[in-house]
Design an enzyme around this catalytic site. Sequence first.
Site, PDB file in Angstrom:
ATOM      1  N   SER A   1       0.841  -1.191   0.000  1.00 51.78           N
ATOM      2  CA  SER A   1       0.000   0.000   0.000  1.00 51.78           C
ATOM      3  C   SER A   1       0.882   1.251   0.000  1.00 51.78           C
ATOM      4  CB  SER A   1      -0.951  -0.042   1.206  1.00 51.78           C
ATOM      5  OG  SER A   1      -1.910   0.980   1.161  1.00 51.78           O
TER       6      SER A   1
ATOM      7  N   ARG B   1     -11.903   6.599  10.123  1.00 54.64           N
ATOM      8  CA  ARG B   1     -11.553   5.180  10.127  1.00 54.64           C
ATOM      9  C   ARG B   1     -12.648   4.328   9.495  1.00 54.64           C
ATOM     10  NH1 ARG B   1      -7.268   2.129   9.526  1.00 54.64           N
ATOM     11  NH2 ARG B   1      -7.181   0.284  10.862  1.00 54.64           N
TER      12      ARG B   1
ATOM     13  N   ASP C   1      -8.873  -6.072  -4.903  1.00 54.99           N
ATOM     14  CA  ASP C   1      -8.433  -4.805  -4.302  1.00 54.99           C
ATOM     15  C   ASP C   1      -8.880  -3.667  -5.202  1.00 54.99           C
ATOM     16  OD1 ASP C   1      -7.161  -2.625  -3.215  1.00 54.99           O
ATOM     17  OD2 ASP C   1      -5.139  -3.475  -3.303  1.00 54.99           O
TER      18      ASP C   1
ATOM     19  N   HIS D   1      -8.209  -4.921  -0.395  1.00 55.64           N
ATOM     20  CA  HIS D   1      -6.903  -4.306  -0.160  1.00 55.64           C
ATOM     21  C   HIS D   1      -6.180  -4.938   1.024  1.00 55.64           C
ATOM     22  CE1 HIS D   1      -3.839  -1.286  -0.554  1.00 55.64           C
ATOM     23  NE2 HIS D   1      -4.050  -0.797   0.644  1.00 55.64           N
ATOM     24  N   ASP D   2      -6.917  -5.380   2.027  1.00 53.27           N
ATOM     25  CA  ASP D   2      -6.305  -5.980   3.214  1.00 53.27           C
ATOM     26  C   ASP D   2      -5.578  -7.281   2.923  1.00 53.27           C
ATOM     27  OD1 ASP D   2      -6.792  -4.065   5.085  1.00 53.27           O
ATOM     28  OD2 ASP D   2      -8.490  -5.068   6.031  1.00 53.27           O
TER      29      ASP D   2
END
Length: 380
Positions: A149, A219, A320, A353-354
């Site tokens: 990232s 968040r 992602d 994405h994680d």
Amino acid sequence: MSFVATPQSMTFEAPLLLQSGAQIRGYQLAYETYGTLNAERSNAVLICHALNASHHVAGVYADQPSNLGWWDNMIGPGKPVDTNRFFVIGVNNLGSCFGSTGPMHRHPDTGEVYGADFPVVTVEDWVNAQARLLDALGIEQLAAVMGGSLGGMQALSWTLQHPQRVRHAVVVASAPNLNAENIAFNEVARRAIVTDPDFHEGHFYQHGVVPKRGLRIARMIGHITYLSDDVMNEKFGRELRAAVNSPTGYKYSTQDVEFQIESYLRYQGDKFSDYFDANTYLLITRALDYFDPARAHGGDLARALAVAQCRFLLVSFSTDWRFSPSRSREIVQALIANGREVSYAEIDAPHGHDAFLLDDPRYLSLVRAYFEQTVAGGLA
């Protein structure tokens, strides 16, 4: 079973000139190292962190056995980046809130807390600060620089700012710049923070408050972008947190938490607001916005990457959508246009994405193979 890590810190008195024209001096960098630097000092691997991570990349602390490093599945004895073979360094970036000098610290000249007066930092500034740390550690060249990232952006920038000092770059789930959608997500998150009444124009420390409402929303926005649609639906779907006695199970309230996904996002927001600094969030997301090595070359990424000399491994993940595979392929194509050696893998993983942080066997095996067969082969 993980190993015990020891946090360290180093102070740099000489001013660091920043991309903005400002400078910062008397700053500290928090870092950790794992493994042993060989006699030739040729086996160092620098790990660059993403938005809310830190120098605590792997292992646990002796007094905090549950505080596991954020990439512990990737780095350690016998792991894909094997600390029995490599000397691994994790550095907390300037402006962060996990040990390196940031907005919560005091200005060395005024003695006042920086707050909103902390200078804006960029990916390039972080790389130059990391280079100073490597100088102090006596490391002239890295066997590899690696990050996911935002960390991948730093790894890429290393190959452009200090091309002679990098033999391999591993860039995971990253991009050559942010598209408009990503900048938009960052801006909405920042507005949530700066419009919180407790923000006080970034000087909330002096008021003894924290803009938790803004941090929570920031968040929550971020978490939506880290998960894929499939994972979110599989994990939460339309499941209610607690159905009530009505034909639908709904409370018919606009304020209560009804769906499990709402509960999850609020939990993540609450947790984040307890440990992360609001000014740090603004700084890091703006650094993301600014990163664009092709900008100085009329938008031509191939021209921007022409100075890179090392070998590359790029990895992306099919679901992602924050940093989609097409963005990694842009980097691959630009490197190939320059005749660079590059390997590319697109992992068909459902996690969004994680995924770069998770235990996908194909992903971990790929990184292990690259380090064992390619990076280790160049060690002195």
